[in-house]
Design a protein around this motif. Structure first.
Motif, short mmCIF file in Angstrom:
data_model
loop_
_atom_site.label_atom_id
_atom_site.label_comp_id
_atom_site.label_asym_id
_atom_site.label_seq_id
_atom_site.Cartn_x
_atom_site.Cartn_y
_atom_site.Cartn_z
N SER A 116 0.84 -1.20 0.00
CA SER A 116 0.00 0.00 0.00
C SER A 116 0.87 1.25 0.00
O SER A 116 2.04 1.21 0.41
CB SER A 116 -0.92 0.03 1.23
OG SER A 116 -0.16 0.28 2.39
N ALA A 117 0.27 2.34 -0.45
CA ALA A 117 0.99 3.62 -0.48
C ALA A 117 1.30 4.07 0.95
O ALA A 117 2.36 4.64 1.23
CB ALA A 117 0.14 4.67 -1.20
N THR A 145 5.05 4.89 2.37
CA THR A 145 5.46 6.15 3.01
C THR A 145 6.18 5.87 4.33
O THR A 145 7.17 6.52 4.66
CB THR A 145 4.21 7.05 3.25
OG1 THR A 145 3.60 7.25 2.00
CG2 THR A 145 4.58 8.38 3.87
N GLU A 177 8.20 -0.08 -11.94
CA GLU A 177 8.43 0.56 -10.62
C GLU A 177 9.92 0.53 -10.28
O GLU A 177 10.48 1.50 -9.78
CB GLU A 177 7.64 -0.17 -9.52
CG GLU A 177 6.14 -0.14 -9.68
CD GLU A 177 5.53 1.22 -9.36
OE1 GLU A 177 6.26 2.12 -8.92
OE2 GLU A 177 4.32 1.37 -9.57
N PHE A 213 7.72 1.60 -3.19
CA PHE A 213 6.54 1.62 -4.05
C PHE A 213 5.56 0.53 -3.63
O PHE A 213 5.92 -0.44 -2.96
CB PHE A 213 6.93 1.49 -5.53
CG PHE A 213 7.64 0.21 -5.89
CD1 PHE A 213 6.93 -0.93 -6.24
CD2 PHE A 213 9.03 0.15 -5.89
CE1 PHE A 213 7.58 -2.11 -6.59
CE2 PHE A 213 9.70 -1.03 -6.24
CZ PHE A 213 8.98 -2.16 -6.59
N ASP A 214 4.30 0.76 -4.04
CA ASP A 214 3.22 -0.20 -3.82
C ASP A 214 3.27 -1.18 -5.00
O ASP A 214 3.01 -0.79 -6.14
CB ASP A 214 1.89 0.59 -3.78
CG ASP A 214 0.66 -0.31 -3.80
OD1 ASP A 214 0.83 -1.55 -3.84
OD2 ASP A 214 -0.45 0.24 -3.80
N GLY A 239 0.60 -1.30 -7.51
CA GLY A 239 0.30 -0.07 -8.25
C GLY A 239 0.65 -0.15 -9.72
O GLY A 239 0.23 0.71 -10.51
#
Ligand SMILES: NC(=O)c1ccc[n+]([C@@H]2O[C@H](COP(=O)([O-])OP(=O)(O)OC[C@H]3O[C@@H](n4cnc5c(N)ncnc54)[C@H](OP(=O)(O)O)[C@@H]3O)[C@@H](O)[C@H]2O)c1
Length: 240
Positions: free
Chosen positions: A88-89, A93, A115, A105-106, A109
């Motif tokens: 997940s984002a 983070t 990525e 990175f997710d 995504g």
């Protein structure tokens, strides 16, 4: 074992254990969190991969108990850049803001190769792999010549169904890549070096405490579902 000593044993979740002295290790209670953490596994993986100064490291399942320890240890050893992936984002983070990652990175995504090209534009020298599966297959193609893969775990196989990746053998051969499985328990003699590195660099394992043995099964399911960043410890004597 001296009376009152703090020991590490592998007898599983329990409030009391009768353990042969040869099956437990006396540790400094000051270091209890470091022994409970998976930091030694992270350290062993980086060492068997032969991480060198300035190299780029990529970590899969980077927000997990093992993965969350890798960036800070890799930086302490001399890594130039450390990249991680998670589901997940929000957790990505966490990796960059709290856990020493330069980029994260997710992995849900977009394609992993894209990525990786964004997060590690100069390629990857060491892949610390907790996932295997298609994740491993994609990362092989992003490794620099003489890149090394420390095969730590196979979560895609352990928790998912992605058990049979198509590895590009010609890339492995042509770039002289090495893939090496390891188990941390083969290297308990490296523990003093690991503890020194942790203390010297003030690295504190990211962790969440849950109270009481009765909470442990749900906490384990939540770990598998990716609800935590870092390790989860169960505190005894504080029933929820
Ligand atoms: N070689 C050794 O000596 C050694 C020692 C200890 C552990 N290990 C292995 O190292 C790996 C990591 O252990 P850990 O304790 O740090 O576990 P962990 O990463 O904390 O495991 C939970 C994580 O797995 C990820 N996950 C869940 N389902 C998945 C799936 N289907 N595919 C890919 N990822 C999935 C989730 O992260 P996201 O939310 O980021 O997807 C979740 O947070 C495990 O395979 C473990 O067996 C090896």
């Amino acid at each position: 074992v001296p009376v009152g000593a703090t020991v590490v044993h592998m007898s599983g979740w329990r409030e009391h254990a009768v353990v042969d002295s040869g099956r437990c290790r006396v540790v400094d209670p000051e270091d209890a969190l470091l022994h409970l953490s998976s930091g030694l596994t992270a350290y062993v993986g980086l060492r068997v991969a032969g991480l060198r100064n300035g190299e780029t490291v990529y970590v899969s399942s980077a927000a997990g108990a093992v993965g969350s320890m890798v960036a800070q240890l890799a930086k302490a050893i001399g890594a130039g850049r450390v990249v991680g992936s998670t589901s997940s984002a929000r957790k990505a983070t966490d990796l960059t803001e709290r856990l020493g990652f330069d980029a994260a990175f997710d992995y849900r995504g977009g394609p992993i190769d894209e990525e990786l090209a964004r997060s590690a534009p100069n390629g990857i020298d060491v892949f610390f792999d907790n996932v295997g599966g298609e994740h491993l297959a994609a990362t092989i193609k992003a490794l620099n010549p003489r890149g090394r893969v420390a095969l730590c775990g196979a979560l895609a196989q352990q928790l998912g169904e992605d058990a049979d990746p198509q590895l590009d053998l010609l890339t492995i051969i042509g770039r002289r890549l090495s893939l090496r499985g390891f188990t941390a328990t083969d290297h308990l003699d490296w523990e003093p070096d690991y503890l020194r590195l942790m203390r010297h660099n003030n690295i504190v394992p990211a962790h969440t405490i849950v109270d009481g043995l009765a909470s442990a099964p749900q906490a384990l399911l939540d770990v598998f579902a990716g609800r935590y960043t870092g390790m989860v410890t169960v505190r005894l004597g504080h029933e929820a």
